[in-house]
Scaffold this active site. Structure first.
Site, PDB file in Angstrom:
ATOM      1  N   ALA A  38      61.921  28.560  90.532  1.00 45.19           N
ATOM      2  CA  ALA A  38      63.846  27.792  89.535  1.00 45.19           C
ATOM      3  C   ALA A  38      63.615  28.649  88.452  1.00 45.19           C
ATOM      4  O   ALA A  38      62.011  28.939  87.753  1.00 45.19           O
ATOM      5  CB  ALA A  38      62.572  26.430  89.802  1.00 45.19           C
ATOM      6  N   HIS A  69      50.314  31.659  80.054  1.00 47.36           N
ATOM      7  CA  HIS A  69      51.718  32.332  79.192  1.00 47.36           C
ATOM      8  C   HIS A  69      52.514  31.304  78.706  1.00 47.36           C
ATOM      9  O   HIS A  69      53.104  30.695  79.841  1.00 47.36           O
ATOM     10  CB  HIS A  69      52.252  33.319  80.416  1.00 47.36           C
ATOM     11  N   PRO A 103      55.539  28.613  86.404  1.00 45.84           N
ATOM     12  CA  PRO A 103      53.969  29.236  85.384  1.00 45.84           C
ATOM     13  C   PRO A 103      53.284  30.578  85.851  1.00 45.84           C
ATOM     14  O   PRO A 103      52.607  29.874  86.861  1.00 45.84           O
ATOM     15  CB  PRO A 103      53.095  28.461  84.878  1.00 45.84           C
ATOM     16  N   VAL A 104      53.178  31.943  85.182  1.00 42.01           N
ATOM     17  CA  VAL A 104      53.397  32.735  85.560  1.00 42.01           C
ATOM     18  C   VAL A 104      51.451  32.788  86.567  1.00 42.01           C
ATOM     19  O   VAL A 104      51.372  33.689  87.543  1.00 42.01           O
ATOM     20  CB  VAL A 104      53.642  33.929  85.198  1.00 42.01           C
ATOM     21  N   SER A 148      56.631  30.290 100.777  1.00 40.31           N
ATOM     22  CA  SER A 148      57.253  30.840 102.299  1.00 40.31           C
ATOM     23  C   SER A 148      57.669  32.042 101.951  1.00 40.31           C
ATOM     24  O   SER A 148      57.893  32.866 102.597  1.00 40.31           O
ATOM     25  CB  SER A 148      58.920  30.303 102.227  1.00 40.31           C
ATOM     26  N   ARG A 193      56.957  26.299  80.834  1.00 34.90           N
ATOM     27  CA  ARG A 193      56.302  26.723  82.432  1.00 34.90           C
ATOM     28  C   ARG A 193      55.853  25.894  83.784  1.00 34.90           C
ATOM     29  O   ARG A 193      56.451  26.277  84.553  1.00 34.90           O
ATOM     30  CB  ARG A 193      56.021  27.581  82.293  1.00 34.90           C
ATOM     31  N   ASP A 235      54.029  38.026  75.517  1.00 35.87           N
ATOM     32  CA  ASP A 235      53.549  37.193  74.269  1.00 35.87           C
ATOM     33  C   ASP A 235      52.962  38.058  73.248  1.00 35.87           C
ATOM     34  O   ASP A 235      53.335  38.278  72.129  1.00 35.87           O
ATOM     35  CB  ASP A 235      52.661  36.107  75.029  1.00 35.87           C
ATOM     36  N   THR A 236      52.291  39.366  73.890  1.00 36.22           N
ATOM     37  CA  THR A 236      51.651  39.794  73.397  1.00 36.22           C
ATOM     38  C   THR A 236      52.338  40.635  72.273  1.00 36.22           C
ATOM     39  O   THR A 236      52.247  41.471  70.679  1.00 36.22           O
ATOM     40  CB  THR A 236      50.675  41.019  73.555  1.00 36.22           C
TER      41      THR A 236
END
Length: 318
Positions: free
Chosen positions: A84, A179, A125-126, A105, A92, A152-153
Site C-alpha cells: 500500500a 527508515h 515500513p521497510v 501472500s 511509514r 536518508d543518508t
C-alpha cells in the site's frame, strides 16, 4: 554468494511508481540482462514492460518482461516494492498492517521459485517488513536486506553539501535506525573528507551548532513527507538507492552501505531490523559494522529499535 554466470536476472515485485522507476534505473545502470516485473495489476505491468523495452536501443542489452511469480524463477536478486502506498499525513509505521498481509501472500511465492536469491525489501515500513520477510522466507539474514537508511543518508549528505557548498559525495556520515521518524543522525562520526565536521566548519568559518544540526536533521527526517505533500509519492531517489545496493551485490563490491539488517547485539539491541552501516557484497550483508556512537546517539538508536519492536508486537496478522 551470487554465482558468476553470463546472465543476471533481477525481478521487481510491484510495478507501481517505485517498482517501475526502479526497473528504469536498473535498466539505465546496465547491471542486468533480464528484468522481470510482477504486479497484481497485469495490464499496467505489461504497459510498463513495453514502455521500458521500447528504449532498448539506448541502453546495454536487457530483456524486460512482465509476468507472474513463475517468471521470476532463478533470479539473482528479487526487489520487493509491492504494498500500500503511503498517503499524505500517514507515517511509514501506520502502513504496517496493510503491508504485512500483502507480504504474507508475496513472500511464499517468491521463495517457491527463488531458493538462492537475495531478497531486497523496499516497501514501507521497510525495517519491519524486512523482518517479516526474514521470518516468512526462512532465508539466512545475510540474504534478506532492507533498503534501510541508504536514501536518508543521501539526503543528509545533500543537506550538508548544500549548506557548505561542497560535493555531497565528500560528506561521510550515516543516518541509522528506522527508515522513518525515529531515525538518528550520527553527527559524532560525520566528517568532510576525514576532517571532523566541527573542525571543518570552524576552519572554513561555517555554521555548526545545535540549531544547524536540528534544522538539517528535521529536513532529512521530513523529506519524504515534503515530497509526498507536493507530488503524492517519492520514487526517483529511492530507485537510485536500490540500484546502488543492487550494484554492490552483483559487483561483490564489499562496500559500506547503511542497509536494514538483523541486529543481534549492538548497544543491547537484538532481534530487530535496523538501518546499519554494513559491508555489502555478493553474499548480501557480509557484516554489520558496530561503529562507536556517543551516549546521546546510542540512546536514540535504542529507542528507535524499541519503536520498531513495539510496532511489530502490536501488528495484527503476525
Amino acid at each position: 554468494m551470487i554465482k558468476k554466470r553470463n546472465t543476471t536476472k533481477i525481478s521487481v515485485i510491484g510495478a507501481g511508481s517505485v517498482g517501475a522507476t526502479t526497473a528504469y534505473a536498473l535498466m539505465l545502470s546496465g547491471v542486468a540482462t533480464e528484468i522481470v516485473l510482477v504486479d497484481v495489476n497485469k495490464a499496467k505491468t505489461e504497459g510498463e514492460a513495453m514502455d521500458l523495452s521500447h528504449g532498448a536501443d539506448f541502453v546495454q542489452p536487457v530483456n524486460i518482461l512482465s509476468g507472474d511469480y513463475k517468471d521470476t524463477e532463478s533470479s539473482d536478486i528479487v526487489v520487493i516494492t509491492a504494498g500500500a502506498a503511503q498517503k499524505v499525513g500517514e507515517t511509514r509505521l501506520q502502513l504496517i498492517n496493510k503491508n504485512i498481509n500483502i507480504f504474507k501472500s508475496i513472500i511464499p511465492e517468491v521463495v517457491k521459485y527463488n531458493k538462492d536469491a537475495i531478497l531486497l525489501v523496499v516497501s514501507n515500513p521497510v525495517d519491519v517488513l524486512s523482518y517479516v520477510t526474514y521470518k516468512l522466507s526462512g532465508f539466512p539474514k545475510e540474504r534478506v536486506i532492507g533498503s534501510g537508511t541508504v536514501l536518508d543518508t543521501s539526503r543528509l549528505k545533500h543537506e550538508i553539501g548544500k549548506r557548505y557548498k561542497i560535493d555531497p559525495r565528500n560528506v561521510n556520515t550515516y543516518i541509522m535506525g528506522e527508515h522513518g521518524d525515529s531515525e538518528i543522525a550520527t553527527w559524532s562520526v560525520t566528517n568532510i573528507q576525514n576532517i571532523k565536521i566541527d573542525e571543518y566548519a570552524n576552519k572554513e568559518n561555517l555554521e555548526y551548532n545545535d540549531n544547524f544540526r536540528k534544522e538539517v536533521y528535521e529536513n532529512v527526517k521530513n523529506a519524504a513527507y515534503e515530497v509526498i505533500n507536493r507530488k503524492g509519492a517519492t520514487f526517483y531517489a529511492i530507485a537510485l538507492a536500490v540500484t546502488r545496493i543492487v550494484k554492490a551485490i552483483l559487483g561483490d563490491e564489499k562496500t559500506i552501505l547503511p542497509v536494514s539488517t538483523l541486529v543481534e547485539n549492538y548497544y543491547g539491541i537484538k532481534d530487530v531490523y535496523l538501518g546499519m552501516p554494513c559491508i555489502v557484497g555478493g553474499s548480501g550483508v557480509e557484516k554489520a559494522l558496530s561503529i562507536d556512537l556517543n551516549k546521546t546517539e546510542a540512546s536514540k538508536l535504542v529507542k528507535s529499535a524499541e519503536t520498531l519492536k513495539n510496532t511489530l508486537n502490536n501488528a495484527s496478522g503476525l
